[in-house]
Design a protein around this motif. Structure first.
Motif, PDB file in Angstrom:
ATOM      1  N   VAL A 214       0.887  -1.330   0.009  1.00  0.00           N
ATOM      2  CA  VAL A 214       0.185  -0.120   0.072  1.00  0.00           C
ATOM      3  C   VAL A 214       0.686   1.322   0.013  1.00  0.00           C
ATOM      4  CG1 VAL A 214      -2.006  -1.102   1.158  1.00  0.00           C
ATOM      5  CG2 VAL A 214      -0.122  -0.157   2.420  1.00  0.00           C
ATOM      6  N   SER A 215       2.193   1.096  -0.495  1.00  0.00           N
ATOM      7  CA  SER A 215       3.153   2.283  -0.454  1.00  0.00           C
ATOM      8  C   SER A 215       2.892   3.205  -1.697  1.00  0.00           C
ATOM      9  CB  SER A 215       4.309   1.784  -0.475  1.00  0.00           C
ATOM     10  OG  SER A 215       4.521   0.928  -1.686  1.00  0.00           O
ATOM     11  N   HIS A 216       3.156   4.137  -1.912  1.00  0.00           N
ATOM     12  CA  HIS A 216       2.964   5.150  -2.984  1.00  0.00           C
ATOM     13  C   HIS A 216       3.350   4.665  -4.270  1.00  0.00           C
ATOM     14  CE1 HIS A 216       2.849   9.216  -4.910  1.00  0.00           C
ATOM     15  NE2 HIS A 216       1.929   9.343  -4.072  1.00  0.00           N
ATOM     16  N   PHE A 217       2.562   4.960  -5.194  1.00  0.00           N
ATOM     17  CA  PHE A 217       2.640   4.742  -6.586  1.00  0.00           C
ATOM     18  C   PHE A 217       4.058   5.067  -7.025  1.00  0.00           C
ATOM     19  CE2 PHE A 217       1.039   8.890  -7.743  1.00  0.00           C
ATOM     20  CZ  PHE A 217       1.893   9.375  -8.610  1.00  0.00           C
ATOM     21  N   SER A 218       4.637   6.239  -6.506  1.00  0.00           N
ATOM     22  CA  SER A 218       5.848   6.968  -7.195  1.00  0.00           C
ATOM     23  C   SER A 218       7.051   6.068  -7.217  1.00  0.00           C
ATOM     24  CB  SER A 218       6.132   8.114  -6.398  1.00  0.00           C
ATOM     25  OG  SER A 218       6.451   8.024  -5.114  1.00  0.00           O
ATOM     26  N   LEU A 219       7.111   4.951  -6.223  1.00  0.00           N
ATOM     27  CA  LEU A 219       8.191   3.996  -6.027  1.00  0.00           C
ATOM     28  C   LEU A 219       8.223   3.209  -7.542  1.00  0.00           C
ATOM     29  CD1 LEU A 219       7.718   2.625  -2.473  1.00  0.00           C
ATOM     30  CD2 LEU A 219       9.095   4.771  -3.374  1.00  0.00           C
ATOM     31  N   LYS A 220       7.305   2.559  -7.838  1.00  0.00           N
ATOM     32  CA  LYS A 220       7.391   1.903  -9.169  1.00  0.00           C
ATOM     33  C   LYS A 220       7.524   2.869 -10.321  1.00  0.00           C
ATOM     34  CE  LYS A 220       4.114  -1.948  -8.480  1.00  0.00           C
ATOM     35  NZ  LYS A 220       2.842  -2.707  -8.889  1.00  0.00           N
ATOM     36  N   LYS A 221       6.903   4.036 -10.366  1.00  0.00           N
ATOM     37  CA  LYS A 221       7.112   5.096 -11.519  1.00  0.00           C
ATOM     38  C   LYS A 221       8.400   5.419 -11.529  1.00  0.00           C
ATOM     39  CE  LYS A 221       5.825   9.633 -13.037  1.00  0.00           C
ATOM     40  NZ  LYS A 221       4.727  10.579 -12.955  1.00  0.00           N
ATOM     41  N   ASN A 222       9.191   5.660 -10.274  1.00  0.00           N
ATOM     42  CA  ASN A 222      10.716   6.081 -10.250  1.00  0.00           C
ATOM     43  C   ASN A 222      11.535   4.949 -10.665  1.00  0.00           C
ATOM     44  OD1 ASN A 222      10.099   8.831  -9.398  1.00  0.00           O
ATOM     45  ND2 ASN A 222       9.981   8.209  -7.336  1.00  0.00           N
ATOM     46  N   LEU A 223      11.279   3.948 -10.129  1.00  0.00           N
ATOM     47  CA  LEU A 223      12.318   2.859 -10.769  1.00  0.00           C
ATOM     48  C   LEU A 223      12.190   2.490 -12.218  1.00  0.00           C
ATOM     49  CD1 LEU A 223      11.841   0.345  -7.771  1.00  0.00           C
ATOM     50  CD2 LEU A 223      13.905   1.496  -8.231  1.00  0.00           C
ATOM     51  N   SER A 224      11.186   2.786 -12.714  1.00  0.00           N
ATOM     52  CA  SER A 224      10.912   2.820 -14.321  1.00  0.00           C
ATOM     53  C   SER A 224      11.867   3.838 -14.774  1.00  0.00           C
ATOM     54  CB  SER A 224       9.568   2.878 -14.523  1.00  0.00           C
ATOM     55  OG  SER A 224       9.422   2.882 -16.073  1.00  0.00           O
TER      56      SER A 224
END
Length: 511
Positions: A214-224
């Motif tokens: 349930v962490s923030h979507f920015s983690l996936k976006k940033n790793l991309s």
């Protein structure tokens, strides 16, 4: 008409005022100062009237109605010139009349805080003087104000004196910086390459970052964006309180190692967007240390707890992080944008810094001139620190923390109020100020509950009397209050809940 104005005849022989460009340049000339004073006064008057005239957070205008207003404006209209009065009156129709009012006590939807008057005074200085924080010769005193506030934030975080930080545009950017440091720290210490110069090693596709699901979507976006791909995120299931399950975390780290992948970091969340839940930071820190992983804490939402004597213990363990995100434009009641990224060791800046002779030559740094741009992934950067400076100097830490403490009390009241009713289901106890629940007037029809609660959220927005939001938990729709306004009363909350029941009953009658 003053002597710097001229007139022309348009195609329809209408008299059009054309202001001389000199009048609109902000300068120390008499005409520039005069125009500035008159213009600001008119803007403040328009904003004040908007506040006074509106009784609800939104007007309920449909997207079709709003779009039609803009469809009438053609690009060639930008060739025409108009008085400030005309433009403000046009803005009233296009924007002010239907602007969503985050300061309204019945706006309890997203993480949009009401803002403080001292910050609006600061914004006047920020926009009017237009300092850019990338170099000393563009900011001078502004640099020292930002440095002092970085020092203050490092202190409340409990970071060592050798820590450092920088103001950013928001949590997404700050989280990107944390993940960038985690990536390059691992590469620098495990491969014979410099990622700044040579890019990523072949093994980078195996890098893994762990966070709660349930962490923030920015983690996936940033790793991309950082070249590791969204699949680098390993989501860890949460417990009944929506906190990261640390036993599952340990198992996941070991499983990824067995698969031949390479764990590099763990992200703990101090205030999830939906639930405001705070991961067990001390335990996560110990797991990170044991596995030699970078530990980043996303406290974009929960960072304001650090200045509350009553609640700061909830963030115990954040002082153990390698890096942290704090959004001042959430629980510090600042206008957007105002955020910060912080690291426990200023040597980590080496993974970001770059010297450009026209900006921050090495000679300037050797002379002791502060070098802000080396710590930032932005170059041009607003003097957003001034807003927090005005807040702390005028309101103080205790005054500022009292706003969030009142919001937390409102969330606790809401949770108690809903739990005592038979027609609502609440699925967690608020740790900060978010409350997730749903309207459940009858039993055994979960699918219908999704449609019912989804309808309620939309109907309330379209009505405009109060604004709430919704989210999904295990693919089921729930409603959500995010209470940040200290002026929201228990009566306001009860009236919003009455609206939920009303729209729910209306839906039930029709379906």
């Amino acid at each position: 008409m003053n002597i710097l104005e001229q007139t022309k005849q348009d195609s329809k022989n209408k008299l059009v005022v054309v202001n001389h460009p000199r009048e609109h340049i902000f300068s120390n000339e008499k005409i520039g100062i005069s125009n500035y004073k008159k213009s600001m006064k008119k803007a403040i008057h328009a904003i004040s009237n908007t506040l006074k005239d509106r009784k609800t957070p939104f007007t309920g205008k449909s997207i079709a109605v709003l779009r039609e207003k803009f469809n009438k404006i053609q690009l060639e209209h930008f060739k025409e010139t108009h008085s400030l009065e005309y433009v403000i009156e046009e803005l009233k129709e296009l924007y002010l009349d239907d602007c969503v009012h985050f300061h309204h006590p019945k706006y309890i939807a997203h993480l949009n805080c009401p803002i403080l008057t001292p910050t609006l005074v600061a914004e006047t200085f920020i926009s009017s003087l237009n300092s850019s924080m990338d170099t000393w010769d563009q900011s001078t005193g502004g640099t020292f104000i930002e440095l002092k506030l970085i020092e203050w934030t490092l202190d409340i975080l409990g970071f060592p004196t050798e820590g450092d930080g920088i103001f950013t545009s928001g949590g997404t950017q700050s989280n990107m910086m944390g993940l960038l440091l985690a990536r390059d720290f691992y590469i620098k210490n495990n491969y014979d390459i410099d990622p700044k110069m040579e890019g990523l090693p072949a093994d980078a596709s195996k890098f893994r970052v762990f966070c709660s699901d349930v962490s923030h979507f920015s983690l996936k976006k940033n790793l991309s964006l950082l070249g590791l791909g969204q699949n680098a995120v390993i989501p860890i299931t949460v417990d009944a309180d929506f906190k990261m399950d640390v036993k599952k975390l340990e198992l996941a780290i070991e499983e990824q190692k067995q698969l031949g992948n390479i764990p590099i970091a763990i992200v703990g969340t101090a205030g999830t967007t939906d639930f405001g839940s705070i991961d067990p930071l001390p335990i996560i820190s110990a797991i990170a240390k044991q596995n030699k992983l970078w530990f980043h804490v996303d406290a974009a939402y929960g960072g304001g707890l650090l200045i509350s004597e009553k609640h700061k213990s909830k963030l115990r363990g954040i002082e153990l992080a390698d890096s942290a995100t704090i959004d001042y434009h959430k629980t510090f009641y600042q206008p957007v944008s105002s955020s910060g990224f912080f690291m426990r060791d200023k040597s980590f800046i080496d993974y970001i810094k770059y010297h450009a002779d026209y900006l921050n030559s090495k000679e300037q740094e050797e002379e002791g001139i502060p070098n802000m741009v080396k710590k930032s992934i932005q170059t041009t950067r607003r003097f957003d620190a001034l807003k927090l400076w005005f807040t702390l100097r005028m309101i103080g830490v205790e005054g500022l923390s009292s706003y969030l403490e009142k919001a937390i009390e409102s969330a606790q009241f809401t949770a108690q109020y809903l739990s005592e009713r038979k027609d609502f289901e609440i699925i967690h106890q608020p740790e900060i100020s978010a409350v997730v629940f749903r309207y459940t007037p009858y039993s055994g029809l979960d699918a219908t509950y999704c449609n019912l609660n989804s309808h309620i959220r939309k109907a309330m927005f379209n009505e405009g009397k109060a604004i709430i939001t919704s989210t999904k938990v295990k693919e089921e729709v729930f409603l959500k209050f995010t209470l940040l306004n200290p002026l929201t009363t228990t009566k306001d909350i009860e009236e919003v809940i009455d609206l939920i029941v009303f729209h729910g009953q209306q839906y039930s009658l029709k379906n």
